[in-house]
Design an enzyme around this catalytic site. Structure first.
Site, PDB file in Angstrom:
ATOM      1  N   ILE A 127       0.845  -1.191   0.000  1.00  0.00           N
ATOM      2  CA  ILE A 127       0.000   0.000   0.000  1.00  0.00           C
ATOM      3  C   ILE A 127       0.885   1.247   0.000  1.00  0.00           C
ATOM      4  O   ILE A 127       2.057   1.191   0.370  1.00  0.00           O
ATOM      5  CB  ILE A 127      -0.948   0.026   1.213  1.00  0.00           C
ATOM      6  CG1 ILE A 127      -0.148   0.057   2.529  1.00  0.00           C
ATOM      7  CG2 ILE A 127      -1.894  -1.159   1.171  1.00  0.00           C
ATOM      8  CD1 ILE A 127      -0.991   0.285   3.756  1.00  0.00           C
ATOM      9  N   LYS A 128       0.302   2.387  -0.392  1.00  0.00           N
ATOM     10  CA  LYS A 128       1.066   3.629  -0.487  1.00  0.00           C
ATOM     11  C   LYS A 128       0.885   4.439   0.802  1.00  0.00           C
ATOM     12  O   LYS A 128       0.289   5.528   0.808  1.00  0.00           O
ATOM     13  CB  LYS A 128       0.645   4.420  -1.717  1.00  0.00           C
ATOM     14  CG  LYS A 128       1.076   3.757  -3.020  1.00  0.00           C
ATOM     15  CD  LYS A 128       0.728   4.590  -4.236  1.00  0.00           C
ATOM     16  CE  LYS A 128       1.633   5.769  -4.443  1.00  0.00           C
ATOM     17  NZ  LYS A 128       2.990   5.389  -4.856  1.00  0.00           N
ATOM     18  N   ALA A 129       1.405   3.888   1.898  1.00  0.00           N
ATOM     19  CA  ALA A 129       1.431   4.617   3.163  1.00  0.00           C
ATOM     20  C   ALA A 129       2.661   5.521   3.168  1.00  0.00           C
ATOM     21  O   ALA A 129       3.764   5.091   2.813  1.00  0.00           O
ATOM     22  CB  ALA A 129       1.480   3.639   4.333  1.00  0.00           C
TER      23      ALA A 129
END
Length: 303
Positions: free
Chosen positions: A154-156
């Site tokens: 995910i693009k955290a």
């Protein structure tokens, strides 16, 4: 080149310099934020702008929020309309890069899940210089994050400290960029892009289990290549030493698009020139994102 003048924050269009987030919000103090990078490409024949694979980016945003335990009330249609309005308000005359950032606005404890706010900025983004010349990568001593530590799929925003350290080391060591290995020593990805290599005529990329981002651009390359050639992309673990056997290599991502790799660890990739499969994929990709070929997948969302 056009310049951004309007920004979108919590459904309101504001002058670009007026957006703000409280410095004690969880989004700032604990990097409790997820984001998406999207592009709206201008068709050179019609002048129309279309967002590339908006639905897939929005789905990944929601999955990132789910993993990070964010409260939310966003809808796909509502966000599509908001981003379209943002693009129109900035009156661009060329391609648009959109950074959509979702964060916890609350002041307080780390475990809070809301309230959630968002900001979206539209700006120009020049084509990377390495797209035409190729770049030199070094295998980093920094390992890619483990899925059991901070899920890289995910693009955290917190994940990108790992990428930043890797990129800073690469620059210090005299490389244009870097490749990261998994904690078990297999090839993962570059700090902000996925990795492909060609060996013996086969296009190969590290599999999803190699601690990579579940990249929309990577999926696009796989789909377009398989349609164009009738050959499957090989998705598997890649050993570090196998990098030196590559005939071609390239990176891909929404921001980077497709960037050839001509050296790894100061060894030439193939003959050290940009290879034919890389050039082929660059053309196929840009024709698809600009709407110069039929949109058979429904990837283009009109602004």
């Amino acid at each position: 080149m056009w310049q951004p003048k309007i920004i979108l924050q919590n459904d309101k269009l504001l002058p670009y310099e007026q957006a703000s987030v409280h410095p004690m919000s969880l989004g700032m103090t604990y990097a409790t934020a997820v984001f998406e990078g999207l592009r709206a490409y201008r068709n050179p024949k019609t002048g129309e702008f279309k967002i590339f694979r908006f639905a897939e980016h929005f789905k990944r945003l929601l999955l990132g929020m789910k993993v990070m335990r964010f409260d939310h009330s966003f809808t796909q249609e509502g966000m599509r309309e908001a981003l379209s309005g943002l693009i129109r308000a900035n009156e661009p005359d060329d391609d648009v890069y959109i950074r959509l950032l979702v964060y916890i606005e609350a002041l307080g404890l780390m475990a809070q899940t809301g309230p959630v706010g968002y900001t979206a900025a539209a700006s120009p983004r020049e084509r990377p210089k390495f797209a035409d010349t190729g770049m030199s990568l070094g295998v980093s001593s920094w390992s890619r994050l483990s899925d059991n530590a901070s899920p890289p799929r995910i693009k955290a925003t917190a994940n990108y400290h790992n990428a930043r350290l890797t990129q800073l080391q690469a620059k210090s060591d005299g490389y244009d960029g870097a490749l990261m290995l998994t904690p078990s020593g297999k090839v993962s990805e570059a700090p902000i892009a996925c990795f492909f290599m060609v060996r013996d005529g086969k296009l190969i990329t590290p599999n999803i289990g190699s601690n990579i981002l579940e990249s929309v651009t990577r999926d696009t390359i796989i789909t377009l290549y398989e349609e164009a050639t009738g050959q499957p992309v090989v998705q598997r673990e890649v050993d570090r030493s196998e990098l030196y056997f590559a005939d071609e290599a390239f990176l891909c991502g929404t921001g980077q698009e497709i960037i050839p790799v001509i050296k790894i660890d100061r060894l030439p990739v193939g003959d050290g020139a940009i290879g034919p499969i890389t050039k082929q994929m660059q053309k196929i990709y840009f024709d698809a994102v600009r709407g110069l070929t039929p949109d058979t997948h429904g990837w283009l969302t009109k602004v």
